[in-house]
Motif scaffolding. Structure first.
Motif, PDB file in Angstrom:
ATOM      1  N   THR A 186     -11.051  -1.324  -1.091  1.00 56.54           N
ATOM      2  CA  THR A 186     -11.335   0.046  -1.493  1.00 56.54           C
ATOM      3  C   THR A 186     -11.436   0.066  -3.019  1.00 56.54           C
ATOM      4  OG1 THR A 186      -9.003   0.579  -1.712  1.00 56.54           O
ATOM      5  CG2 THR A 186     -10.024   0.990   0.454  1.00 56.54           C
ATOM      6  N   ALA A 187     -11.749   1.214  -3.568  1.00 59.41           N
ATOM      7  CA  ALA A 187     -11.785   1.352  -5.024  1.00 59.41           C
ATOM      8  C   ALA A 187     -10.406   1.042  -5.613  1.00 59.41           C
ATOM      9  CB  ALA A 187     -12.232   2.752  -5.425  1.00 59.41           C
ATOM     10  N   ALA A 188      -9.355   1.482  -4.942  1.00 62.16           N
ATOM     11  CA  ALA A 188      -7.990   1.210  -5.408  1.00 62.16           C
ATOM     12  C   ALA A 188      -7.699  -0.292  -5.354  1.00 62.16           C
ATOM     13  CB  ALA A 188      -6.976   1.967  -4.559  1.00 62.16           C
ATOM     14  N   LEU A 196      -5.479  -0.282  -0.004  1.00 61.30           N
ATOM     15  CA  LEU A 196      -6.161  -1.316  -0.778  1.00 61.30           C
ATOM     16  C   LEU A 196      -7.351  -1.895  -0.032  1.00 61.30           C
ATOM     17  CD1 LEU A 196      -2.975  -3.123  -2.118  1.00 61.30           C
ATOM     18  CD2 LEU A 196      -4.379  -1.394  -3.268  1.00 61.30           C
ATOM     19  N   GLU A 243       0.833  -1.205   0.000  1.00 64.23           N
ATOM     20  CA  GLU A 243       0.000   0.000   0.000  1.00 64.23           C
ATOM     21  C   GLU A 243       0.870   1.259   0.000  1.00 64.23           C
ATOM     22  OE1 GLU A 243      -4.120  -1.233   2.192  1.00 64.23           O
ATOM     23  OE2 GLU A 243      -2.366  -0.970   3.493  1.00 64.23           O
ATOM     24  N   ARG A 279      -9.898  -2.721  -5.627  1.00 64.94           N
ATOM     25  CA  ARG A 279     -10.656  -3.389  -6.683  1.00 64.94           C
ATOM     26  C   ARG A 279      -9.990  -3.182  -8.028  1.00 64.94           C
ATOM     27  NH1 ARG A 279     -14.731  -1.445  -3.465  1.00 64.94           N
ATOM     28  NH2 ARG A 279     -15.061   0.384  -4.764  1.00 64.94           N
ATOM     29  N   SER A 280      -9.339  -2.044  -8.206  1.00 66.53           N
ATOM     30  CA  SER A 280      -8.645  -1.769  -9.485  1.00 66.53           C
ATOM     31  C   SER A 280      -7.488  -2.702  -9.655  1.00 66.53           C
ATOM     32  CB  SER A 280      -8.125  -0.348  -9.531  1.00 66.53           C
ATOM     33  OG  SER A 280      -9.188   0.560  -9.502  1.00 66.53           O
TER      34      SER A 280
END
Length: 63
Positions: free
Chosen positions: A58-60, A47, A40, A62-63
């Motif tokens: 988090t959105a990050a 994350l 991270e 999932r990316s």
């Protein structure tokens, strides 16, 4: 970032938590947690949302 850190991150997601992932990877839980936190820091993004005893991507993450 190295492949080991990515493997650990995926294991935490797949196993639903750090403790179960650490058991599956034959690692100590603190070592796994530290590796994920290092990932991270290197990515500059959290994350997981660490709320209580649960980890939520988090959105990050999932990316």
């Amino acid at each position: 970032m190295d492949l080991r850190q990515v493997e650990y991150f995926v294991a935490v997601v797949d196993h639903g938590g750090v403790t179960k992932a650490a058991e599956a990877l034959f690692l100590a839980q603190p070592s796994l947690s530290q590796a994920v936190r290092q990932l991270e820091r290197e990515l500059g993004a959290e994350l997981f949302d660490r709320t209580g005893r649960h980890l939520v991507l988090t959105a990050a993450g999932r990316s």
